[in-house]
Design a protein around this motif. Structure first.
Motif, short mmCIF file in Angstrom:
data_model
loop_
_atom_site.label_atom_id
_atom_site.label_comp_id
_atom_site.label_asym_id
_atom_site.label_seq_id
_atom_site.Cartn_x
_atom_site.Cartn_y
_atom_site.Cartn_z
N HIS A 44 26.78 47.40 38.26
CA HIS A 44 27.40 48.73 38.29
C HIS A 44 26.39 49.79 37.83
CE1 HIS A 44 29.79 52.11 36.72
NE2 HIS A 44 30.58 51.85 37.75
N ASP A 45 25.71 49.52 36.75
CA ASP A 45 24.73 50.46 36.20
C ASP A 45 23.61 50.70 37.22
OD1 ASP A 45 23.72 52.04 33.93
OD2 ASP A 45 22.13 50.54 33.88
N ALA A 46 23.10 49.65 37.82
CA ALA A 46 22.01 49.78 38.80
C ALA A 46 22.48 50.52 40.05
CB ALA A 46 21.47 48.41 39.17
N MET A 47 23.68 50.18 40.54
CA MET A 47 24.20 50.84 41.74
C MET A 47 24.44 52.33 41.47
SD MET A 47 24.19 48.51 44.07
CE MET A 47 25.20 49.08 45.43
N LEU A 56 23.19 44.62 47.68
CA LEU A 56 24.38 43.94 47.18
C LEU A 56 25.18 43.41 48.38
CD1 LEU A 56 26.08 43.22 44.70
CD2 LEU A 56 27.19 45.46 44.92
N VAL A 57 25.51 42.12 48.34
CA VAL A 57 26.15 41.46 49.48
C VAL A 57 27.46 40.81 49.05
CG1 VAL A 57 25.87 39.77 51.34
CG2 VAL A 57 23.86 40.98 50.45
N ASP A 58 28.53 41.24 49.70
CA ASP A 58 29.84 40.62 49.54
C ASP A 58 29.89 39.49 50.56
OD1 ASP A 58 32.62 39.97 49.95
OD2 ASP A 58 33.15 41.90 49.03
N VAL A 59 29.92 38.25 50.10
CA VAL A 59 29.85 37.10 51.00
C VAL A 59 31.22 36.54 51.38
CG1 VAL A 59 27.53 36.47 50.20
CG2 VAL A 59 29.53 35.41 49.12
N PRO A 71 31.65 49.04 45.51
CA PRO A 71 31.01 50.17 46.19
C PRO A 71 29.52 49.93 46.41
CG PRO A 71 32.45 50.95 44.44
CD PRO A 71 32.35 49.45 44.30
N GLY A 72 29.08 50.17 47.63
CA GLY A 72 27.67 49.99 47.98
C GLY A 72 27.34 48.62 48.52
N ALA A 73 28.30 47.69 48.47
CA ALA A 73 28.04 46.34 48.98
C ALA A 73 28.17 46.30 50.49
CB ALA A 73 29.02 45.34 48.37
N MET A 74 27.34 45.47 51.11
CA MET A 74 27.50 45.22 52.53
C MET A 74 28.30 43.94 52.70
SD MET A 74 23.73 43.77 53.62
CE MET A 74 24.12 42.73 54.99
N SER A 75 28.98 43.84 53.81
CA SER A 75 29.76 42.64 54.11
C SER A 75 28.93 41.70 54.96
CB SER A 75 31.04 43.02 54.87
OG SER A 75 31.74 41.85 55.26
N GLY A 135 36.82 47.07 34.54
CA GLY A 135 37.46 48.36 34.74
C GLY A 135 36.85 49.18 35.87
N PHE A 136 36.02 48.56 36.69
CA PHE A 136 35.37 49.26 37.80
C PHE A 136 36.28 49.25 39.02
CE2 PHE A 136 31.41 47.33 35.73
CZ PHE A 136 31.25 48.41 34.87
N ALA A 137 36.19 50.31 39.81
CA ALA A 137 37.02 50.45 41.01
C ALA A 137 36.38 49.74 42.21
CB ALA A 137 37.20 51.93 41.34
N LEU A 138 37.24 49.40 43.14
CA LEU A 138 36.80 48.84 44.43
C LEU A 138 36.92 49.89 45.51
CD1 LEU A 138 38.61 45.36 44.37
CD2 LEU A 138 36.21 45.86 43.78
#
Length: 142
Positions: A44-47, A56-59, A71-75, A135-138
């Protein structure tokens, strides 16, 4: 004066039955873990910096990604990680993968596929579950 807690007298349970590693071995082990894993807070901090230094990859499946992703992840579902899809990235690009959470091994599967392709990779431990626990949002696309 702060009381000293009593020391255990004998290994009487599954935790104490196997002795712990020597401190030097424990240090090497835990330091080594940072080469393979990162956590949700650090991602989160880096993004949030705008220049994370990794992809960042959502697998998970495309459907689960659409329901909510970091947020910021690719699928890119782990089963679809191929050299052809990675060709758009320089060979030294660091990938950080995640899946649903600690109960899911999809992140490990994605990490294995990337490592087999010779790509630098880390696992975001906790996955979506850990992200929400912090507590981070999607983001949702569905």
């Amino acid at each position: 004066m702060i009381p000293t807690p009593p020391l255990p007298t004998s290994p009487t349970n599954a935790v104490t039955a196997v002795p712990p590693a020597a401190s030097a071995d424990a240090l090497a082990h835990f330091e080594q873990a940072f080469r393979f894993e990162t956590d949700c807070w650090d991602v989160h901090d880096a993004m949030s910096s705008g220049e994370p230094g990794f992809v960042l990859v959502d697998v998970r499946s495309a459907a689960l990604y659409a329901e909510g992703h970091v947020p910021g992840a690719m699928s890119l579902p782990h089963g679809k990680i191929t050299e052809g899809k990675m060709a758009a990235y320089p060979k030294d690009t660091l990938f950080v993968v995640y899946c649903a959470g600690p109960h899911c091994n999809g992140g490990h599967r994605g990490a294995v596929r990337l490592a087999r392709l010779g790509r630098p990779v880390k696992l975001m431990i906790g996955g979506i579950t850990g992200w929400l626990d912090e507590g981070f949002a999607l983001n949702r696309t569905a």
